[in-house]
Design an enzyme around this catalytic site. Structure first.
Site, PDB file in Angstrom:
ATOM      1  N   GLY A  92       0.865  -1.650   0.113  1.00  0.00           N
ATOM      2  CA  GLY A  92      -0.138   0.031  -0.376  1.00  0.00           C
ATOM      3  C   GLY A  92       0.967   1.396   0.068  1.00  0.00           C
ATOM      4  N   GLY A 151       5.704   4.286  -8.870  1.00  0.00           N
ATOM      5  CA  GLY A 151       6.619   3.086  -9.098  1.00  0.00           C
ATOM      6  C   GLY A 151       5.290   1.660  -8.593  1.00  0.00           C
ATOM      7  N   HIS A 152       4.277   2.069  -7.994  1.00  0.00           N
ATOM      8  CA  HIS A 152       3.253   0.752  -8.216  1.00  0.00           C
ATOM      9  C   HIS A 152       2.460   0.858  -9.238  1.00  0.00           C
ATOM     10  CE1 HIS A 152       4.006   1.033  -3.963  1.00  0.00           C
ATOM     11  NE2 HIS A 152       4.165   0.012  -3.342  1.00  0.00           N
ATOM     12  N   GLN A 168       7.489  -9.829   7.648  1.00  0.00           N
ATOM     13  CA  GLN A 168       8.969  -9.387   6.770  1.00  0.00           C
ATOM     14  C   GLN A 168       9.425  -8.518   7.808  1.00  0.00           C
ATOM     15  OE1 GLN A 168       6.354  -8.833   3.630  1.00  0.00           O
ATOM     16  NE2 GLN A 168       7.821  -6.664   2.833  1.00  0.00           N
ATOM     17  N   LYS A 203      13.032  -2.217  -8.695  1.00  0.00           N
ATOM     18  CA  LYS A 203      14.285  -1.605  -7.409  1.00  0.00           C
ATOM     19  C   LYS A 203      14.338  -2.982  -6.524  1.00  0.00           C
ATOM     20  CE  LYS A 203      13.208   1.669  -3.725  1.00  0.00           C
ATOM     21  NZ  LYS A 203      12.800   0.731  -2.670  1.00  0.00           N
ATOM     22  N   GLN A 223      14.770  -9.137  -3.913  1.00  0.00           N
ATOM     23  CA  GLN A 223      13.611  -9.193  -3.079  1.00  0.00           C
ATOM     24  C   GLN A 223      12.579 -10.330  -4.882  1.00  0.00           C
ATOM     25  OE1 GLN A 223      10.252  -8.067  -1.486  1.00  0.00           O
ATOM     26  NE2 GLN A 223       9.235  -7.040  -3.276  1.00  0.00           N
ATOM     27  N   SER A 259       7.710   3.724  -0.579  1.00  0.00           N
ATOM     28  CA  SER A 259       6.845   4.841   0.507  1.00  0.00           C
ATOM     29  C   SER A 259       7.230   5.687   1.283  1.00  0.00           C
ATOM     30  CB  SER A 259       6.231   3.382   1.020  1.00  0.00           C
ATOM     31  OG  SER A 259       5.822   2.805   0.379  1.00  0.00           O
ATOM     32  N   ARG A 260       8.888   4.534   1.932  1.00  0.00           N
ATOM     33  CA  ARG A 260       9.785   5.713   2.708  1.00  0.00           C
ATOM     34  C   ARG A 260      10.687   6.390   2.517  1.00  0.00           C
ATOM     35  NH1 ARG A 260      10.900  -1.000   3.502  1.00  0.00           N
ATOM     36  NH2 ARG A 260       9.840  -0.874   5.380  1.00  0.00           N
TER      37      ARG A 260
HETATM   38  P1  AMP Z   1       6.378  -2.719  -1.651  1.00  0.00           P
HETATM   39  O1  AMP Z   1       4.743  -1.887  -1.481  1.00  0.00           O
HETATM   40  O2  AMP Z   1       7.049  -1.447  -0.862  1.00  0.00           O
HETATM   41  O3  AMP Z   1       6.160  -3.670  -1.547  1.00  0.00           O
HETATM   42  O4  AMP Z   1       6.217  -2.018  -3.428  1.00  0.00           O
HETATM   43  C1  AMP Z   1       5.537  -3.216  -4.280  1.00  0.00           C
HETATM   44  C2  AMP Z   1       6.256  -3.676  -5.342  1.00  0.00           C
HETATM   45  O5  AMP Z   1       6.465  -2.532  -5.799  1.00  0.00           O
HETATM   46  C3  AMP Z   1       7.345  -4.582  -5.208  1.00  0.00           C
HETATM   47  O6  AMP Z   1       7.148  -5.266  -6.137  1.00  0.00           O
HETATM   48  C4  AMP Z   1       8.338  -3.422  -4.928  1.00  0.00           C
HETATM   49  O7  AMP Z   1       9.501  -3.784  -6.040  1.00  0.00           O
HETATM   50  C5  AMP Z   1       7.910  -2.390  -6.298  1.00  0.00           C
HETATM   51  N1  AMP Z   1       7.882  -1.190  -6.046  1.00  0.00           N
HETATM   52  C6  AMP Z   1       8.178  -0.347  -5.065  1.00  0.00           C
HETATM   53  N2  AMP Z   1       9.100   0.487  -5.745  1.00  0.00           N
HETATM   54  C7  AMP Z   1       9.285   1.117  -6.847  1.00  0.00           C
HETATM   55  C8  AMP Z   1       9.324   1.516  -7.901  1.00  0.00           C
HETATM   56  N3  AMP Z   1      10.313   2.681  -7.561  1.00  0.00           N
HETATM   57  N4  AMP Z   1       9.676   1.032  -9.349  1.00  0.00           N
HETATM   58  C9  AMP Z   1       9.052   0.042  -9.945  1.00  0.00           C
HETATM   59  N5  AMP Z   1       8.462  -0.761  -8.612  1.00  0.00           N
HETATM   60  C10 AMP Z   1       8.678  -0.348  -7.226  1.00  0.00           C
END
Ligand code: AMP
Length: 301
Positions: A40, A45-46, A70, A161, A165, A198-199
């Site tokens: 969320g 990026g998402h 995690q 990114k 993972q 998000s951070r």
């Molecule tokens: P997270 O919500 O941070 O767990 O990320 C969910 C998905 O979005 C994961 O597959 C991340 O690698 C991807 N993601 C996060 N940040 C980016 C970004 N800047 N560009 C592309 N994908 C991203």
């Protein structure tokens, strides 16, 4: 007005609701399903993952779940930004068809000591981020495995990114024979090069100004190794020193790792005067903290 009406997207709050939706909207009418797992607080990026899933599949499901297992004991699970309303709006705007928002108590219905976990081999999980976040990839692999079993998508989309993972998930899907194809997509960046995350919102104005140095360092490594024929060893030494001196007294990078690895195995690679052959493919990976904010990035060259 209910949430569903306002955002016109189906929100499955339980495993049963998600399965029913899958059966009705996908299985019975022979459609293909793309899946984007997230925690969320969605950003561009998402958004890029959702948009690509939409291109490649008939329907798209997004999960929003801040996965407690995690996070380490001193990490940011409690304060992780939760912005469901805005996330549902973005998912609707990008044309996602279903958002799965399970509860912690349903996904982890047993005490953790009595639960099953997914462990991906240490050769992928005990280095880089795994070294600094013990148990992190076990938590990631376990939750993604649960989500894959619930959603049963044809394709799942992850960001490069989080490079380690992505490899961990690919390995898990292969080893455990998931039918779901795991697809990695490029990192989306801010105009100044900082990888969207998000951070990033934890960063103060001064930290935010300094943060793009991480991508500058990766870009410098790429130029030195690929264009200026400087050895990986020398280029990494320079980069580590550069990172140490940038900033002021109270605002310094705390480097956790900066390494050159094989993009498929994450094996550390190097070259120098004695051993000049350059590996055909390299990914530079970095994790550094600015005070309490941990930033990661990578660049394939
Ligand atoms: P997270 O919500 O941070 O767990 O990320 C969910 C998905 O979005 C994961 O597959 C991340 O690698 C991807 N993601 C996060 N940040 C980016 C970004 N800047 N560009 C592309 N994908 C991203």
């Amino acid at each position: 007005m209910s949430q569903e009406q306002k955002t016109s997207i189906f929100q499955a709050k339980t495993i049963a609701e998600a399965r029913l939706w899958k059966q009705r909207e996908i299985a019975l009418i022979g459609q293909t399903l793309g899946f984007v797992p997230t925690m969320g607080n969605l950003h561009r990026g998402h958004g890029s993952l959702i948009a690509e899933a939409k291109k490649q599949c008939d329907k798209v499901a997004v999960s929003i779940f801040v996965n407690p297992i995690q996070f380490g004991p001193n990490e940011d699970f409690e304060k992780y930004p939760r912005t469901l309303e805005a996330d549902l709006e973005l998912c609707t705007k990008l044309g996602a068809d279903m958002v799965f928002t399970p509860s912690v108590s349903e996904l982890y219905s047993r005490a953790l000591e009595q639960s099953s976990f997914v462990d991906v081999p240490e050769e992928l999980t005990n280095k880089l981020c795994g070294k600094f976040r013990p148990g992190h990839f076990r938590g990631v692999a376990t939750v993604v495995s649960k989500l894959f079993n619930i959603i049963q998508a044809h394709k799942a989309f992850f960001g490069e990114k989080d490079y380690q993972q992505l490899l961990v998930i690919k390995r898990m899907a292969e080893d455990l024979n998931y039918a779901c194809e795991v697809i990695g997509l490029p990192t989306v960046r801010e105009a100044d090069g900082l990888a969207m995350s998000s951070r990033n919102q934890y960063l103060s104005a001064e930290q935010r100004e300094l943060a793009p140095v991480i991508f500058q360092i990766l870009t410098q490594l790429k130029i030195q190794v690929r264009e200026q024929n400087i050895s990986i060893k020398k280029a990494l030494e320079t980069a580590r020193t550069d990172l140490k001196i940038v900033g002021q007294d109270k605002l310094k990078f705390d480097l956790q790792y900066l390494d050159a690895c094989d993009p498929n195995t994450l094996e550390i690679i190097s070259n120098d005067a004695q051993n000049p052959d350059l590996h055909p493919e390299i990914v530079f990976l970095i994790a550094a903290k600015l005070n309490e904010v941990r930033l990661i990035d990578n660049l394939k060259v």
